[in-house]
Design a protein around this motif. Sequence first.
Motif, PDB file in Angstrom:
ATOM      1  N   THR A  36       0.765  -1.487   0.349  1.00 25.09           N
ATOM      2  CA  THR A  36      -0.101  -0.227   0.068  1.00 25.09           C
ATOM      3  C   THR A  36       0.993   1.140   0.181  1.00 25.09           C
ATOM      4  OG1 THR A  36      -2.002  -1.061   1.376  1.00 25.09           O
ATOM      5  CG2 THR A  36      -1.598   1.382   1.079  1.00 25.09           C
ATOM      6  N   SER A  37       2.046   1.119   0.861  1.00 35.87           N
ATOM      7  CA  SER A  37       2.976   2.656   1.146  1.00 35.87           C
ATOM      8  C   SER A  37       3.782   2.271   1.487  1.00 35.87           C
ATOM      9  CB  SER A  37       1.994   3.839   1.528  1.00 35.87           C
ATOM     10  OG  SER A  37       2.244   4.827   1.390  1.00 35.87           O
TER      11      SER A  37
ATOM     12  N   GLN B   4       6.565   7.253   0.515  1.00 35.41           N
ATOM     13  CA  GLN B   4       5.869   7.593   0.126  1.00 35.41           C
ATOM     14  C   GLN B   4       4.730   8.033   0.593  1.00 35.41           C
ATOM     15  OE1 GLN B   4       3.757   4.042  -1.498  1.00 35.41           O
ATOM     16  NE2 GLN B   4       2.269   5.234  -2.891  1.00 35.41           N
TER      17      GLN B   4
ATOM     18  N   ILE C 181      -2.850   3.490   3.843  1.00 32.36           N
ATOM     19  CA  ILE C 181      -2.818   5.025   2.434  1.00 32.36           C
ATOM     20  C   ILE C 181      -2.307   5.905   3.114  1.00 32.36           C
ATOM     21  CG2 ILE C 181      -4.790   5.488   1.144  1.00 32.36           C
ATOM     22  CD1 ILE C 181      -5.774   2.831   0.759  1.00 32.36           C
TER      23      ILE C 181
ATOM     24  N   ASP D  73      -0.813  11.523  -1.419  1.00 28.01           N
ATOM     25  CA  ASP D  73      -1.669  10.569  -1.277  1.00 28.01           C
ATOM     26  C   ASP D  73      -3.145  11.411  -0.520  1.00 28.01           C
ATOM     27  OD1 ASP D  73      -0.629   8.407  -1.253  1.00 28.01           O
ATOM     28  OD2 ASP D  73       0.728   9.049   0.775  1.00 28.01           O
TER      29      ASP D  73
ATOM     30  N   ILE E  98      -3.953  14.533  -2.209  1.00 28.82           N
ATOM     31  CA  ILE E  98      -5.420  14.963  -3.423  1.00 28.82           C
ATOM     32  C   ILE E  98      -4.603  14.322  -4.498  1.00 28.82           C
ATOM     33  CG2 ILE E  98      -4.261  17.594  -3.028  1.00 28.82           C
ATOM     34  CD1 ILE E  98      -1.746  16.797  -4.209  1.00 28.82           C
TER      35      ILE E  98
ATOM     36  N   ARG F 136      -6.365   7.439  -4.217  1.00 29.09           N
ATOM     37  CA  ARG F 136      -5.768   6.607  -3.317  1.00 29.09           C
ATOM     38  C   ARG F 136      -6.827   7.375  -2.489  1.00 29.09           C
ATOM     39  NH1 ARG F 136      -1.449   3.523  -2.301  1.00 29.09           N
ATOM     40  NH2 ARG F 136      -0.911   4.728  -0.468  1.00 29.09           N
TER      41      ARG F 136
ATOM     42  N   MET G 198      -9.705   4.081  -2.982  1.00 27.09           N
ATOM     43  CA  MET G 198      -8.926   3.241  -2.524  1.00 27.09           C
ATOM     44  C   MET G 198      -9.746   2.595  -1.000  1.00 27.09           C
ATOM     45  SD  MET G 198      -5.227   1.100  -2.183  1.00 27.09           S
ATOM     46  CE  MET G 198      -4.754   0.360  -1.842  1.00 27.09           C
TER      47      MET G 198
END
Lengths: 594, 555
Positions: A562-563, A567, B208, B229, B231, B235, B238
């Motif tokens: 996911t991240s 990130q 996320i 994430d 903007i 994401r 999700m």
Amino acid sequence: MKDAKHITLLVRSNRLYAHSLSSEAQNEIESAYLKSGKVRISYENEIIDRTIIEGHITQLKTKKFDIDEPYLIFGVGIQPNIDFARESLACNRGILTNDFMQTSDEDIYAVGEAAEVESIGFIAGHVKECTLQADVALSHLFGSEEKRFAPEVSVDMLKVGEFDLIDVNSPEHSKEKAFEKIVMTSPGEHRVDEYYIKDDKLIRFIGINSNVDVGYLEDLVRDQNPIDASYLYKNRVLSERGRLICSCEHLYQKDLEDIVRMHGVSNFQELGEFTQAGRVCGRCKKMVENIIEASQGLIDPNMPKKSADELKHEKELARVRERIEKFNRLHPQNQLDTDNLSSAMDAYDITDREMNRWVSMVTADMQLHPEFEELVKKGVRTLNKVPVIWLELADCSGNSEAFIKTADPSISDLIFDYISLDYHELLMSSAGDQSETVLEHIISHQKGEYILIVEGAIPLGMEGKFLRIGPQGQTGLELLKKCAEDAALIISVGACAFDGPLWAYEGRIHDNCERRGHYELGEFVKEWGDEGAKKGWCLFEMGCKGPYANANCPTMKFNQGTSWPVQGGHGCMGCVETKFFDRLATERKMEEEK
Amino acid sequence: MKKIVIDPITRIEGHLRAEVEIDENNVVREAYVSGQLFRGIEIILKNRDPRDAGLLAGRICGVCTNVHFRAAISAVEDAYGITIPANSEIIRDLMALALFLQDHVVHFYHLHLLDYVDVTKALEADPELTSEIAQTYSSEPYRNSDTHYIEVKEKLKKFVDAGRLGLFSNGYWGHKAYRLTPEENLLLLSHYLEALKFQTDISKAVAIFGAKTPHPQTIVVGGVTSVADMINPQRLNMFIEILKESKDFIERAYLPDVRLITRAYREDIKAGYGRNEGNFLCVGGFPLDKAHQLFEGGVIFGHELERVHPFEESKITENVDRAWYEGDEPHYTDLNEDGTLKTRNREDKYSWVKAPRYEGKPMECGPLARVLVSYQKGNRFMKPFVDEFLEACGLELSDLTTTVGRNAARAIESAYISEYIFKLVNNLIENIKYYDTDTWSRYAFEELPHQAKGRAFFEVPRGVLSHFVQIKDQKIANYQVIAPTTWNASPKDSEDQRGPYEEALIGIRLEDPSRPLEVLRVLHAFDPCLACAVHIIDAQGKALSKYKINSICSI
């Protein structure tokens, strides 16, 4: 060799196959070879020289003649080079050994074709004998078992061109010169049966196009029961198992019929699930097909068929059972139970392919060479039998939390199929006395067999009393020592149990970082939430420790990809590195920290 | 009186011990609950840069990880008087609420369910009947098909037949306190497996915006870092998709399963099983819009559910008479020779958990407190969720103040959150739509006050979490935490008042004292988290009111 013009067979001795073979048998073999007219046989001959021009052998010199422009040279037979040993060790045809495979220097063992067992003048010629010798040597080395090498009866079955050859041989008697021989020949069928007999007992059998029951002869040779010549005569054509159909798979007519009948095989295609008969060299395929066709009437239409899978499963079980029996023999203290085997295997519910895929992945994860896959697979398979103890010491359960979020394989597969997680405070059903009984049982009954996983730091101050666990209030340190003493393997997880760095990861985060391009271009986030942050620029100026940390976060990421902290726009804090709490867990560049 | 020691209490976070004294009828007459590990993250925090407090304090707990991370940062922001952009507040809330759902489901299925479900009994279940039973608790039961239950049963059977029970080794199987039918056992166990997948998936929602979980890494003093994430529409989608899936599971599996337990243990509920003093504490929070928030704040005393008092942080005090502290230092007085707690004398210390009190009283916090306070204060969003549940189960509000009721409150709250979390996502999208993409409030660190005090109060999955920070010369001079489990698992105090766990244990009867399943049941219903619970007291003394400052925390 349909297209070959000439084939020259050079034979070092003056006979084909064996010295003792009767001239009838010799003739049968020879005529089978010579029938096509392309083959010539030259006895007592060998290659003595060759001419090579531009990398090609253009001429071979033999003792008796020259061969020009040979197309294919094929050597058969083994004569090990033992010259290196001749000066220092006693040698005859091979390096001489006693029955324990020790040479004249007792610290040196010799096995296989190089070794000659002195007491019986025996040199191994089959893999089976070689392995047996290795077993004997090993058990002698480790003093685990008193084993002497005694070669077993060997059965060679060859399908050579036009004829079948069967040789049942007892190495014990292989040097025997004083034997009598019963030879039965049937020129019409090109059949020769030769029985080597000594004192009323069978010591060897060689058959050309023979149809006798080899199993029976093998028993005769091994058990040394007196022979009944008239019985042999009566059974010279058809044994109980019928004619030998597939010499590659040692399958007789009756065996094939049984397979067809038991599994309701209706064609050659289906047979493949049960036996490779007719598929190895392919010579008997037609015969096999005919038998299948002729045996259809034997199939009981109401009989439940066993599927190939079930059969395979049975075979697998038998193999594992054998393995476990061997394990139990070697480790008499640890009697593994075979009763639940079938259910256990079902429970793992892993097809081989799935298993292999997973093993490949794990091996790659650990950055090991693919050659380690076998080892990993073995490890995983045994893991199922090995209890896993997961100790939580001075921890936050973060590793346990991460563990239950594992995705490939999923946590439910992991704890139900792959490992036997017997003790893990966060997840186990029992508590208090009951959970401690589980722990005690593993520690005292399965010494050296369980895997210990440790999460959390170990408080050492105040004699370890900052952490007490269990009804007796053991300190974390005491508990760890107790569990660690007889663990087969100890794995520490997380930065509290293991203060980095991780050896397995050679990749620097900075080098694999998705924002590395921005670093090269000098595009940096200057403050949280600025335009650069929105565009995903490099976080180095915001104190990212990616350049100082080695881990696979950029490639694997977290929570199923996911991240990861870069990130997420924060940057790395080097949490896998030594003393990261004191050195790296900041939001500022290294040089700014004094 | 006979003493029973249960250590470790498993299926919780951390190291908890319970010692109960039972009479000749096996009824618990006295209880001592003890935290057995001291870590002292606060000590590590001393002399650190206040901006790093979050990264370090987050490691207090790997289960409640993002709430400590957030509370630490919020306490520092409070000290410096920094208000953060609305978007950051929402993102922090979304991460926290996703954690609520994750924690509540993991708690019910993986940490608590085996107190009610007899794994071995499920093997006798009729799969067809199982799917019929599921229909009686939900109109659309989760993955409800005969074949599914056949499969689960088969999987279970093979696992049991294989002879290595792993996590189920030496459980309390066959115990008389297990009352479910084979089919009910199978139904719930099938959800145990599904919930394993649930908690893996929902953690992606946290990641996320948090970059990862456990231990997210995107909250900073002044805001959050995951602006890219935020903007990114993909994401956000999700996040929404994951939350939809989890809402599905909560409505069609979790909530019906709790109704099932509620029906099966109705007798216990009506008998007040697991009831304690009835003091409840909730600070409220999670604004839905300018006028409304997800949870109301308030305090209830002595089961007077109708009378909700306003929460005042000045009324919090801490007591360490029975905890292993002396003044401001850890002061360990050890266990008895046989490894039992020293409890003979009234002044004996027996736990690393200190005893926070409100108006001098032990308080219970957590889902039950939140549901009671919000309901009684007329929170119109919460009300229908509570009413519907009570009606379906034929219960009254006061029935919730029991062991089974605590689970009911947790499930009601989960359904409630999984509905209204979308409102928060909407708020975020509205902001972005109108070009508000701020995620950080600018400040110059050098210009911030060099001496400051701050605190933060939050509702987190297990109850009220508060962090207190004192800053001197731009370094953390003192740090203090009162976590939900500090309240709930607190030991006795100088007035000899039992902590909420201890009080809840009094009066329960053990079917088989050698297998004290009932004790686990009572304790597990609180969802203990001991890593969070143990914290040293601050150097200045017992009263926390000195931290009281005028600016109201933005929650």
